[in-house]
Design a protein around this motif. Structure first.
Motif, short mmCIF file in Angstrom:
data_model
loop_
_atom_site.label_atom_id
_atom_site.label_comp_id
_atom_site.label_asym_id
_atom_site.label_seq_id
_atom_site.Cartn_x
_atom_site.Cartn_y
_atom_site.Cartn_z
N LEU A 277 50.79 -17.79 -81.83
CA LEU A 277 49.98 -16.55 -81.41
C LEU A 277 50.92 -15.23 -81.31
O LEU A 277 50.27 -14.19 -81.71
CB LEU A 277 49.56 -16.79 -79.85
CG LEU A 277 48.37 -17.62 -79.91
CD1 LEU A 277 48.00 -18.00 -78.52
CD2 LEU A 277 47.38 -17.17 -80.66
N GLY A 278 52.18 -15.27 -81.04
CA GLY A 278 53.07 -14.07 -80.96
C GLY A 278 53.07 -13.41 -82.29
O GLY A 278 53.01 -12.24 -82.63
N ARG A 279 53.48 -14.36 -83.32
CA ARG A 279 53.52 -13.97 -84.75
C ARG A 279 52.06 -13.36 -85.20
O ARG A 279 52.21 -12.37 -85.97
CB ARG A 279 54.10 -15.04 -85.51
CG ARG A 279 55.50 -15.68 -85.53
CD ARG A 279 55.87 -16.43 -86.37
NE ARG A 279 57.26 -16.94 -86.19
CZ ARG A 279 57.76 -18.05 -86.72
NH1 ARG A 279 57.28 -18.77 -87.46
NH2 ARG A 279 59.23 -18.36 -86.30
N LEU A 280 51.26 -14.05 -85.08
CA LEU A 280 49.79 -13.66 -85.29
C LEU A 280 49.53 -12.16 -84.86
O LEU A 280 49.00 -11.27 -85.51
CB LEU A 280 48.80 -14.54 -84.81
CG LEU A 280 47.36 -14.41 -85.55
CD1 LEU A 280 47.53 -14.58 -87.05
CD2 LEU A 280 46.50 -15.72 -84.88
N PHE A 281 49.80 -11.98 -83.42
CA PHE A 281 49.60 -10.75 -82.79
C PHE A 281 50.54 -9.67 -83.43
O PHE A 281 50.05 -8.50 -83.78
CB PHE A 281 49.80 -10.59 -81.37
CG PHE A 281 48.60 -11.05 -80.62
CD1 PHE A 281 47.39 -10.22 -80.42
CD2 PHE A 281 48.16 -12.31 -79.96
CE1 PHE A 281 46.35 -10.59 -79.48
CE2 PHE A 281 47.30 -12.55 -79.38
CZ PHE A 281 46.13 -11.76 -79.09
N ALA A 282 51.75 -10.07 -83.80
CA ALA A 282 52.53 -8.79 -84.47
C ALA A 282 52.05 -8.53 -85.82
O ALA A 282 52.27 -7.48 -86.21
CB ALA A 282 54.00 -9.67 -84.23
#
Length: 160
Positions: free
Chosen positions: A115-120
């Motif tokens: 999720l963190g990578r996707l948001f970034a």
């Protein structure tokens, strides 16, 4: 790897306190019930047979309950209220709690990292994914509540 070990350790402490506390509350509730009007019902041979079975064979159920969602609390409370001996309960708590902590530490951190990578990288896609997930969870909750609630026709039929 250090992040997983630290998270698993913290979750292990949480699960030991939560499940152990639930066991203790169950133990106290069972002791209190034995001092009330329920004592007559609890002292039946059928209940005592069930209590002996849980005392003897309940440890594997407690350990496996940590791999389920929603059954852990009931299993720990029941083990306490049915007076499962601590020498049988504690190993089940330690093993089941360790499995729970490792699963949630690895899978949980993995989901958060994705999720963190996707948001970034793609914030719009990430917000959409989270919105779809929340809508699915809300839809499932509403569906289950409507299915569990008696309809108006059911209550009238039960009263007559």
């Amino acid at each position: 790897m250090d992040k997983i070990a630290l998270t698993a350790g913290a979750l292990y402490v949480v699960v030991l306190l939560r499940a152990g506390g639930t066991f203790a509350v169950g133990w106290l509730a069972g002791a209190g019930a034995r001092r009330t009007r329920l004592a007559g019902r609890i002292s039946t041979t059928r209940f005592q047979r069930a209590e002996r079975a849980i005392q003897r064979w309940g440890a594997p159920v407690v350990a496996v309950s940590f791999l389920t969602v929603g059954f852990q609390t009931a299993a720990n409370f029941l083990a306490g209220s049915m007076r499962m001996p601590l020498p049988r309960y504690l190993p089940a708590l330690f093993v089941g709690g360790a499995a729970w902590a490792l699963i949630y530490a690895t899978a949980g951190l993995g989901v958060l990292e994705v999720l963190g990578r996707l948001f970034a990288l793609r914030p719009a896609l990430a917000v959409s994914a989270v919105a779809v997930l929340l809508l699915a969870v809300c839809g499932a909750v509403v569906y289950r509540r409507r299915r569990a609630a008696p309809s108006c026709g059911d209550t009238a039929a039960d009263e007559s």
